[in-house]
Design an enzyme around this catalytic site. Structure first.
Site, PDB file in Angstrom:
ATOM      1  N   THR A  10       0.808  -1.228   0.000  1.00  0.00           N
ATOM      2  CA  THR A  10       0.000   0.000   0.000  1.00  0.00           C
ATOM      3  C   THR A  10       0.837   1.272   0.000  1.00  0.00           C
ATOM      4  O   THR A  10       0.307   2.352  -0.249  1.00  0.00           O
ATOM      5  CB  THR A  10      -0.943   0.021   1.211  1.00  0.00           C
ATOM      6  OG1 THR A  10      -0.178  -0.083   2.409  1.00  0.00           O
ATOM      7  CG2 THR A  10      -1.940  -1.127   1.135  1.00  0.00           C
ATOM      8  N   GLY A  11       2.127   1.193   0.293  1.00  0.00           N
ATOM      9  CA  GLY A  11       2.980   2.371   0.321  1.00  0.00           C
ATOM     10  C   GLY A  11       3.390   2.839  -1.056  1.00  0.00           C
ATOM     11  O   GLY A  11       2.976   2.278  -2.087  1.00  0.00           O
ATOM     12  N   ARG A 110      21.563  -5.523   3.081  1.00  0.00           N
ATOM     13  CA  ARG A 110      22.227  -5.342   1.791  1.00  0.00           C
ATOM     14  C   ARG A 110      23.729  -5.614   1.877  1.00  0.00           C
ATOM     15  O   ARG A 110      24.339  -6.059   0.914  1.00  0.00           O
ATOM     16  CB  ARG A 110      22.006  -3.916   1.273  1.00  0.00           C
ATOM     17  CG  ARG A 110      20.613  -3.647   0.714  1.00  0.00           C
ATOM     18  CD  ARG A 110      20.519  -2.218   0.225  1.00  0.00           C
ATOM     19  NE  ARG A 110      19.179  -1.885  -0.255  1.00  0.00           N
ATOM     20  CZ  ARG A 110      18.685  -0.651  -0.281  1.00  0.00           C
ATOM     21  NH1 ARG A 110      19.431   0.370   0.137  1.00  0.00           N
ATOM     22  NH2 ARG A 110      17.473  -0.420  -0.728  1.00  0.00           N
ATOM     23  N   CYS A 149      18.382   3.579  -4.238  1.00  0.00           N
ATOM     24  CA  CYS A 149      17.966   4.228  -5.487  1.00  0.00           C
ATOM     25  C   CYS A 149      19.035   5.138  -6.077  1.00  0.00           C
ATOM     26  O   CYS A 149      19.160   5.247  -7.299  1.00  0.00           O
ATOM     27  CB  CYS A 149      16.667   5.002  -5.275  1.00  0.00           C
ATOM     28  SG  CYS A 149      16.698   6.147  -3.872  1.00  0.00           S
ATOM     29  N   GLN A 175      18.406  14.535  -5.384  1.00  0.00           N
ATOM     30  CA  GLN A 175      17.452  13.445  -5.278  1.00  0.00           C
ATOM     31  C   GLN A 175      16.009  13.931  -5.107  1.00  0.00           C
ATOM     32  O   GLN A 175      15.725  14.832  -4.317  1.00  0.00           O
ATOM     33  CB  GLN A 175      17.840  12.526  -4.116  1.00  0.00           C
ATOM     34  CG  GLN A 175      19.175  11.849  -4.364  1.00  0.00           C
ATOM     35  CD  GLN A 175      19.562  10.855  -3.285  1.00  0.00           C
ATOM     36  OE1 GLN A 175      20.725  10.770  -2.925  1.00  0.00           O
ATOM     37  NE2 GLN A 175      18.604  10.089  -2.778  1.00  0.00           N
ATOM     38  N   GLU A 201      22.224   8.039   3.510  1.00  0.00           N
ATOM     39  CA  GLU A 201      22.312   7.867   2.059  1.00  0.00           C
ATOM     40  C   GLU A 201      23.755   7.817   1.572  1.00  0.00           C
ATOM     41  O   GLU A 201      24.120   7.016   0.715  1.00  0.00           O
ATOM     42  CB  GLU A 201      21.556   8.993   1.362  1.00  0.00           C
ATOM     43  CG  GLU A 201      21.210   8.725  -0.080  1.00  0.00           C
ATOM     44  CD  GLU A 201      19.921   7.928  -0.227  1.00  0.00           C
ATOM     45  OE1 GLU A 201      19.508   7.706  -1.374  1.00  0.00           O
ATOM     46  OE2 GLU A 201      19.347   7.520   0.800  1.00  0.00           O
ATOM     47  N   LYS A 204      25.321   4.451   2.266  1.00  0.00           N
ATOM     48  CA  LYS A 204      24.805   3.410   1.373  1.00  0.00           C
ATOM     49  C   LYS A 204      25.482   3.470   0.012  1.00  0.00           C
ATOM     50  O   LYS A 204      25.899   2.441  -0.537  1.00  0.00           O
ATOM     51  CB  LYS A 204      23.287   3.565   1.206  1.00  0.00           C
ATOM     52  CG  LYS A 204      22.479   3.260   2.447  1.00  0.00           C
ATOM     53  CD  LYS A 204      21.010   3.582   2.217  1.00  0.00           C
ATOM     54  CE  LYS A 204      20.192   3.411   3.491  1.00  0.00           C
ATOM     55  NZ  LYS A 204      18.773   3.812   3.305  1.00  0.00           N
ATOM     56  N   HIS A 241      16.394  10.875  -9.905  1.00  0.00           N
ATOM     57  CA  HIS A 241      17.601  11.308  -9.212  1.00  0.00           C
ATOM     58  C   HIS A 241      18.662  11.681 -10.240  1.00  0.00           C
ATOM     59  O   HIS A 241      19.048  10.866 -11.081  1.00  0.00           O
ATOM     60  CB  HIS A 241      18.141  10.185  -8.328  1.00  0.00           C
ATOM     61  CG  HIS A 241      17.314   9.901  -7.110  1.00  0.00           C
ATOM     62  ND1 HIS A 241      16.227  10.665  -6.737  1.00  0.00           N
ATOM     63  CD2 HIS A 241      17.439   8.915  -6.162  1.00  0.00           C
ATOM     64  CE1 HIS A 241      15.714  10.164  -5.613  1.00  0.00           C
ATOM     65  NE2 HIS A 241      16.421   9.109  -5.261  1.00  0.00           N
TER      66      HIS A 241
END
Length: 343
Positions: A10-11, A110, A149, A175, A201, A204, A241
């Protein structure tokens, strides 16, 4: 047809999964899950649909299930995860232990040594970590991740340039607000403004890039030696982005050599894989989010502004952050899992 489900449907990213899986030639979406408060409702009732295409009718009538192994039919071949990372950390291992294969966009695990972090066009061979994972964890299922992303926007370009001897990378990102989800950035924060920090971010981008570009040895992934530094900024664009990349290499390629290497980056024969993978612009004012985020149906990387500097190569790259950078990336990983017999 491969029977699939979407966790956290639902997101914002979950809705993008639902949109991209509508009329997919190989995947049949039959399961959607959400929080306990939505379980039992129809997807139409539970999802505050926010995309610019109508909610798929067949999915709209599905009953939302709890995000729990016992609530998901055993014959579901593949689960796509749009869960928040804290929920994913708790639920995804339980699903894998129960025998489900999960292709996840969530950030948890990850960097785990036995979890494949995959961009199919870059490091498809890293899927062989699944054998290591199953041996170590005793799972019948499997957990596969796609990267962040912003990372997935840049890494295909770095992979294409590694033939020149990749040594050092600095990237500054611009972004889009959709990367923060529907409630992630308020209009008062972002309109007429730029936010020069996105929590977690930078790390990552710096760590995931080296794992993606690393070499699978048969038992583990040796990270690439390149040093990656990132500065991440939130800007008032909706999707897409844009990243300014500065690369130092062992060799000294001319701009036309860089452009050729990017344009020749290999693609794959998978339903969601774009051809070409990287679209290269000669116009120094491209790529731009509004004009170029839907290249390759939102799955291609756009690059331009290529020039040499005193320290190496400078260029810009762009990708749609909720398609290539999130749901589309997980679906592409799912197509690779299906093709290579992991389901």
């Amino acid at each position: 047809m491969t029977t699939v489900g979407v966790l956290g449907a639902t997101g914002a990213v979950g809705q993008r999964f639902v949109q991209l899986l509508d009329d997919h030639g190989e995947f049949d979406l039959s399961v959607v899950t959400a929080s306990p408060s939505s379980a039992g409702d129809s997807y139409r009732e539970a999802a505050n649909w926010g995309l610019d295409t109508p909610i798929p009718e067949e999915t709209a009538d599905l009953t939302v299930r709890a995000t729990d192994p016992g609530a998901i039919p055993d014959d579901t071949d593949l689960l796509f995860s749009a869960l928040p990372s804290d929920v994913g950390a708790a639920v995804e291992p339980e699903l894998c232990e129960a025998g489900f294969v999960v292709s996840s966009n969530a950030s948890n695990e990850r960097r785990a040594d036995d979890v494949p972090l995959v961009i199919p066009e870059v490091n498809a061979d890293h899927l062989d970590l699944i054998d290591v994972q199953r041996d170590q964890r005793g799972w019948d299922g499997a957990l596969v991740k796609n990267p962040n992303c912003s990372t997935i926007t840049m890494v295909p370009t770095l992979a294409a340039l590694d033939e020149f001897g990749l040594e050092r990378v600095h990237v500054s990102t611009l972004q889009a607000v959709s990367g923060a989800g529907y409630s992630g950035v308020t209009s008062m924060e972002i309109l007429d403004n730029v936010v020069p920090h996105i929590g977690g971010e930078e790390e990552k981008m710096e760590t995931e890039s080296r794992k993606l570009l690393g070499e699978f040895t048969g038992t583990e992934v040796d990270d690439h030696d390149a040093v990656v530094s990132a500065s991440c900024n939130r800007v008032p664009t909706l999707d897409g982005h844009l990243e300014n990349v500065f690369v130092e290499t062992r060799d000294d390629p001319a701009p036309e050599d860089v452009a050729a290497a990017l344009a020749d980056a290999p693609t794959l024969d998978l339903p969601s894989a774009p051809d070409p993978l990287i679209e290269v612009f000669e116009d120094p004012e491209r790529p731009q989010p509004r004009l170029d985020r839907m290249r390759g149906d939102g799955m291609a990387i756009a690059a331009g502004g290529i020039q040499t500097t005193d320290t190496g190569i400078q260029y810009n790259c762009l990708a749609h952050n909720t398609i290539r950078g999130a749901a589309g990336a997980s679906i592409l990983n799912g197509e690779l899992l299906a093709r290579d017999g992991w389901l």
